[in-house]
Write a protein that holds these residues in place. Structure first.
Motif, mmCIF file in Angstrom:
data_model
loop_
_atom_site.group_PDB
_atom_site.id
_atom_site.type_symbol
_atom_site.label_atom_id
_atom_site.label_comp_id
_atom_site.label_asym_id
_atom_site.label_seq_id
_atom_site.Cartn_x
_atom_site.Cartn_y
_atom_site.Cartn_z
ATOM 1 N N VAL A 1 -22.800 99.987 -22.419
ATOM 2 C CA VAL A 1 -22.906 100.125 -20.961
ATOM 3 C C VAL A 1 -24.048 101.076 -20.603
ATOM 4 O O VAL A 1 -24.878 100.790 -19.737
ATOM 5 C CB VAL A 1 -21.566 100.614 -20.363
ATOM 6 N N THR A 2 -24.096 102.216 -21.303
ATOM 7 C CA THR A 2 -25.158 103.192 -21.035
ATOM 8 C C THR A 2 -26.525 102.583 -21.324
ATOM 9 O O THR A 2 -27.486 102.762 -20.564
ATOM 10 C CB THR A 2 -24.941 104.446 -21.908
ATOM 11 N N ASN A 3 -26.609 101.833 -22.411
ATOM 12 C CA ASN A 3 -27.886 101.230 -22.800
ATOM 13 C C ASN A 3 -28.313 100.149 -21.810
ATOM 14 O O ASN A 3 -29.493 100.045 -21.458
ATOM 15 C CB ASN A 3 -27.769 100.659 -24.213
ATOM 16 N N HIS A 4 -27.359 99.340 -21.348
ATOM 17 C CA HIS A 4 -27.686 98.342 -20.323
ATOM 18 C C HIS A 4 -28.253 99.028 -19.077
ATOM 19 O O HIS A 4 -29.229 98.568 -18.483
ATOM 20 C CB HIS A 4 -26.431 97.539 -19.932
ATOM 21 N N LEU A 5 -27.624 100.150 -18.677
ATOM 22 C CA LEU A 5 -28.086 100.869 -17.491
ATOM 23 C C LEU A 5 -29.489 101.454 -17.705
ATOM 24 O O LEU A 5 -30.290 101.528 -16.770
ATOM 25 C CB LEU A 5 -27.105 101.989 -17.135
ATOM 26 N N ALA A 6 -29.783 101.848 -18.920
ATOM 27 C CA ALA A 6 -31.094 102.435 -19.208
ATOM 28 C C ALA A 6 -32.179 101.367 -19.365
ATOM 29 O O ALA A 6 -33.280 101.501 -18.826
ATOM 30 C CB ALA A 6 -31.015 103.275 -20.485
ATOM 31 N N ASP A 7 -31.859 100.287 -20.064
ATOM 32 C CA ASP A 7 -32.888 99.346 -20.500
ATOM 33 C C ASP A 7 -32.961 98.053 -19.695
ATOM 34 O O ASP A 7 -34.022 97.422 -19.639
ATOM 35 C CB ASP A 7 -32.660 98.967 -21.976
ATOM 36 N N LEU A 8 -31.849 97.610 -19.101
ATOM 37 C CA LEU A 8 -31.824 96.289 -18.454
ATOM 38 C C LEU A 8 -31.898 96.369 -16.939
ATOM 39 O O LEU A 8 -32.600 95.581 -16.311
ATOM 40 C CB LEU A 8 -30.561 95.513 -18.848
ATOM 41 N N PHE A 9 -31.120 97.267 -16.341
ATOM 42 C CA PHE A 9 -31.138 97.353 -14.868
ATOM 43 C C PHE A 9 -31.103 98.825 -14.452
ATOM 44 O O PHE A 9 -30.172 99.292 -13.813
ATOM 45 C CB PHE A 9 -29.996 96.552 -14.217
ATOM 46 N N PRO A 10 -32.166 99.566 -14.803
ATOM 47 C CA PRO A 10 -32.189 100.996 -14.478
ATOM 48 C C PRO A 10 -32.155 101.223 -12.973
ATOM 49 O O PRO A 10 -32.682 100.440 -12.192
ATOM 50 C CB PRO A 10 -33.526 101.469 -15.074
ATOM 51 N N GLY A 11 -31.511 102.323 -12.586
ATOM 52 C CA GLY A 11 -31.512 102.706 -11.175
ATOM 53 C C GLY A 11 -30.452 102.042 -10.329
ATOM 54 O O GLY A 11 -30.443 102.203 -9.115
ATOM 55 N N VAL A 12 -29.533 101.280 -10.935
ATOM 56 C CA VAL A 12 -28.478 100.627 -10.149
ATOM 57 C C VAL A 12 -27.535 101.680 -9.564
ATOM 58 O O VAL A 12 -27.122 102.616 -10.263
ATOM 59 C CB VAL A 12 -27.697 99.621 -11.030
ATOM 60 N N THR A 13 -27.219 101.533 -8.287
ATOM 61 C CA THR A 13 -26.293 102.452 -7.602
ATOM 62 C C THR A 13 -25.330 101.638 -6.741
ATOM 63 O O THR A 13 -25.358 100.398 -6.743
ATOM 64 C CB THR A 13 -27.047 103.419 -6.667
ATOM 65 N N GLU A 14 -24.524 102.358 -5.950
ATOM 66 C CA GLU A 14 -23.580 101.677 -5.060
ATOM 67 C C GLU A 14 -24.282 100.900 -3.945
ATOM 68 O O GLU A 14 -23.650 100.136 -3.234
ATOM 69 C CB GLU A 14 -22.588 102.681 -4.450
ATOM 70 N N ARG A 15 -25.588 101.068 -3.796
ATOM 71 C CA ARG A 15 -26.326 100.297 -2.787
ATOM 72 C C ARG A 15 -26.734 98.921 -3.310
ATOM 73 O O ARG A 15 -27.352 98.141 -2.591
ATOM 74 C CB ARG A 15 -27.560 101.084 -2.332
ATOM 75 N N ASP A 16 -26.402 98.630 -4.573
ATOM 76 C CA ASP A 16 -26.790 97.361 -5.184
ATOM 77 C C ASP A 16 -25.640 96.360 -5.181
ATOM 78 O O ASP A 16 -24.477 96.725 -4.999
ATOM 79 C CB ASP A 16 -27.263 97.598 -6.631
ATOM 80 N N ALA A 17 -26.018 95.097 -5.401
ATOM 81 C CA ALA A 17 -25.031 94.019 -5.557
ATOM 82 C C ALA A 17 -25.480 93.132 -6.703
ATOM 83 O O ALA A 17 -26.684 92.947 -6.934
ATOM 84 C CB ALA A 17 -24.915 93.201 -4.276
ATOM 85 N N SER A 18 -24.508 92.586 -7.422
ATOM 86 C CA SER A 18 -24.770 91.766 -8.603
ATOM 87 C C SER A 18 -24.047 90.434 -8.453
ATOM 88 O O SER A 18 -22.841 90.406 -8.207
ATOM 89 C CB SER A 18 -24.266 92.496 -9.853
ATOM 90 N N LEU A 19 -24.785 89.338 -8.564
ATOM 91 C CA LEU A 19 -24.192 88.004 -8.457
ATOM 92 C C LEU A 19 -23.841 87.476 -9.847
ATOM 93 O O LEU A 19 -24.668 87.514 -10.760
ATOM 94 C CB LEU A 19 -25.183 87.045 -7.783
ATOM 95 N N VAL A 20 -22.594 86.981 -9.991
ATOM 96 C CA VAL A 20 -22.130 86.446 -11.279
ATOM 97 C C VAL A 20 -22.291 84.931 -11.272
ATOM 98 O O VAL A 20 -21.621 84.240 -10.497
ATOM 99 C CB VAL A 20 -20.656 86.827 -11.537
ATOM 100 N N VAL A 21 -23.175 84.420 -12.116
ATOM 101 C CA VAL A 21 -23.408 82.967 -12.174
ATOM 102 C C VAL A 21 -23.035 82.380 -13.538
ATOM 103 O O VAL A 21 -23.242 81.204 -13.792
ATOM 104 C CB VAL A 21 -24.884 82.615 -11.840
ATOM 105 N N ALA A 22 -22.498 83.207 -14.435
ATOM 106 C CA ALA A 22 -22.097 82.761 -15.777
ATOM 107 C C ALA A 22 -20.673 83.249 -16.033
ATOM 108 O O ALA A 22 -20.166 84.105 -15.310
ATOM 109 C CB ALA A 22 -23.075 83.321 -16.820
ATOM 110 N N PRO A 23 -19.984 82.705 -17.049
ATOM 111 C CA PRO A 23 -18.581 83.094 -17.278
ATOM 112 C C PRO A 23 -18.423 84.574 -17.618
ATOM 113 O O PRO A 23 -19.153 85.109 -18.457
ATOM 114 C CB PRO A 23 -18.166 82.215 -18.470
ATOM 115 N N LEU A 24 -17.452 85.221 -16.986
ATOM 116 C CA LEU A 24 -17.158 86.630 -17.262
ATOM 117 C C LEU A 24 -16.650 86.840 -18.682
ATOM 118 O O LEU A 24 -16.600 87.976 -19.157
ATOM 119 C CB LEU A 24 -16.110 87.149 -16.270
#
Length: 524
Positions: A193-216
């Motif tokens: 989780v920490t690595n995803h936040l650092a390397d894939l989507f840095p800077g994500v906060t409560e002002r963001d939204a994420s759309l799920v288009v693949a199976p959870l």
């Protein structure tokens, strides 16, 4: 218990609900839940399961389409110290019964319409307790009724866990044999989780939204853990199938900033006319993984979406954590200063090596097996010492994928070791052939596989899908490739289909292509 090295990962939701109680956590159709509401529902589910004797280490089988109940079941399993065992909802009852048998699940959550799957699981001797969403039978618990009747647990009720305690059985898609349960642990997943936040989507906060288009149940579920940790809202598509028009509408409505996709889904989004009708300027991180993306498709996505593409390479066993290619490392121009065709460099804290058959490191530009080590590597396959012995040789996790590193450490994936075929004594990597075919203006998708050949041992067959409203023939494709590929790499046959066979996760398994070719009598 050992040293206090692990948090219960379920507390990511607990912490966010305390910090941002009134922020929207989850949106699905016309319903929304705040973080406080979501956390309270999850706690009620914990209480309901505890009342039936479900606790630490017990496996919770979940057969469901993406929904609030599926999302809630994940967090409840984590908080209980139990193990979340999600399935691909497209599996047959017999296949789900096999997963119940493999994991020895004690409780099952099933979505509406899947009574037959629950019956098959019970017939195999597992999951006397079944929670059903929407169409519970007499011998099942109604999901909403169970939550409503549960006594809310006290604060900080989450189970104590150690670093190596399992929280998720991540079923590999089973390209070889039947699916295996990769054991993901609390400590490992905290790193992921920490690595995803650092390397894939840095800077994500409560002002963001994420759309799920693949199976959870797979990569999208991992992706959402980081969103919850940071307080971003999770937006689910209203229906089980990928409605591209609706996806773009939701991107505009919720100002979606990130999403997890696979290349086939990303291509479907980019090819749809809705991409031009809706405002998607909010997108910052459109992540694609699960299979390499062809350069032609990548260019079209960059043209339509701008510099927001993020590629990563990784397997379920390494929880997607092998390499990353950031937005600024993508180029729409064929500029050699960019790592064109690469899936990026090593994720922070991870080490990549290209090894030969003896386990020795190969120098830059030489092709061998992609191997990896670091904190994102899973704990092993559940009760499968034979498989573990194969993948954990010499202190590395062996991915079974072939590729090479360049002098700067950028990784290039050539293909699965099992996809490569040998024609007339020469190795042919299907990905290279597919890249060439996809530059043809009339070709939308293609897959190249090796089929037995009486003279050459194996030869290539290309199965392709034309672009809507366009036609393409075998002769045209073969002529097109004649000066683009060495003779031995060129497929001997080309077949045109309306669609390629795909797995539940949007991948194109080569064995399914080979099966269909055999069924249709395409042999040499």
């Amino acid at each position: 218990m050992g040293p206090a090295t692990a948090m219960n990962l379920g507390r990511l939701l607990t912490q966010t609900a305390r910090r941002l109680p009134h922020h929207v956590a989850l949106a699905w159709g016309d319903r929304q839940w705040s973080f406080a509401e979501l956390d309270a529902r999850v706690d009620s589910l914990c209480a309901a399961l505890r009342a039936h004797g479900i606790g630490k280490g017990d496996r919770v089988l979940v057969h469901s389409r993406n929904s609030n109940a599926m999302f809630e079941s994940m967090w409840a399993a984590f908080k209980l110290g139990a193990v979340w065992v999600p399935t691909n909802f497209r599996l047959t009852p017999a296949e789900v019964a096999y997963l119940a048998e493999t994991s020895r699940a004690r409780v099952m959550l099933r979505d509406r319409g899947f009574a037959g799957h629950a019956d098959a699981v019970r017939a195999a001797g597992h999951c006397r307790l079944v929670l059903a969403v929407g169409d519970a039978r007499a011998d099942e618990l109604d999901y909403e009724a169970a939550l409503a009747a549960a006594e809310p647990p006290p604060p900080d009720h989450e189970a104590e866990v150690a670093y190596g305690d399992p929280l998720w059985f991540f079923f590999t898609s089973g390209t070889t044999g039947r699916p295996k349960a990769a054991v993901l642990t609390h400590g490992q997943m905290a790193f992921v989780v920490t690595n995803h936040l650092a390397d894939l989507f840095p800077g994500v906060t409560e002002r963001d939204a994420s759309l799920v288009v693949a199976p959870l149940s797979h990569g999208a579920g991992i992706h959402q853990l980081g969103q919850v940790a940071r307080g971003a809202r999770t937006v689910l598509l209203p229906s089980e199938r990928l409605d591209v028009e609706e996806a773009w509408r939701l991107v505009e409505e919720h100002r979606v900033s990130n999403m997890f996709t696979v290349p086939t889904i990303l291509t479907a989004l980019v090819e749809h006319p809705g991409v031009d009708r809706y405002d998607h300027s909010s997108l910052r991180h459109v992540i694609y993984a699960g299979a390499p993306m062809y350069r032609a498709d990548q260019k079209r996505a960059l043209e339509k979406l701008g510099p927001c593409l993020v590629q990563y390479f990784g397997l379920g066993e390494v929880t997607g954590n092998i390499s990353v290619l950031r937005p600024d490392q993508h180029s729409i121009e064929d500029d050699e200063s960019f790592p064109l065709g690469s899936c990026g460099s090593a994720r922070t804290g991870m080490d990549i090596a290209i090894l030969d058959e003896k386990g020795a490191r190969l120098p830059a530009a030489e092709t061998g097996e992609i191997c990896v080590r670091g904190p994102a590597v899973f704990a092993g396959y559940f009760e499968n010492p034979e498989a573990n012995g194969k993948v954990f040789r010499g202190g590395w996790f062996h991915t079974g994928d072939l590729g090479h590193l360049d002098a700067r450490g950028f990784l290039y994936v050539t293909g699965r070791a099992s996809d490569m075929y040998i024609s007339g004594g020469s190795n042919v990597y299907p990905r290279e052939v597919e890249e060439a075919i996809l530059t043809h203006p009339a070709v939308l998708e293609c897959a190249v596989v090796g089929m037995p050949h009486p003279r050459w041992g194996e030869s290539g067959v290309a199965a392709l899908v034309p672009r809507p409203g366009m036609a393409v023939t075998e002769a045209e494709v073969l002529a097109y490739l004649s000066d683009r590929l060495a003779r031995y790499k060129q497929p001997l046959r080309v077949v045109v289909w309306e669609a390629l066979p795909k797995s539940g996760y949007g991948k194109i398994p080569k064995r399914l292509v080979q099966d269909r070719l055999r069924e249709e009598g395409v042999v040499f």
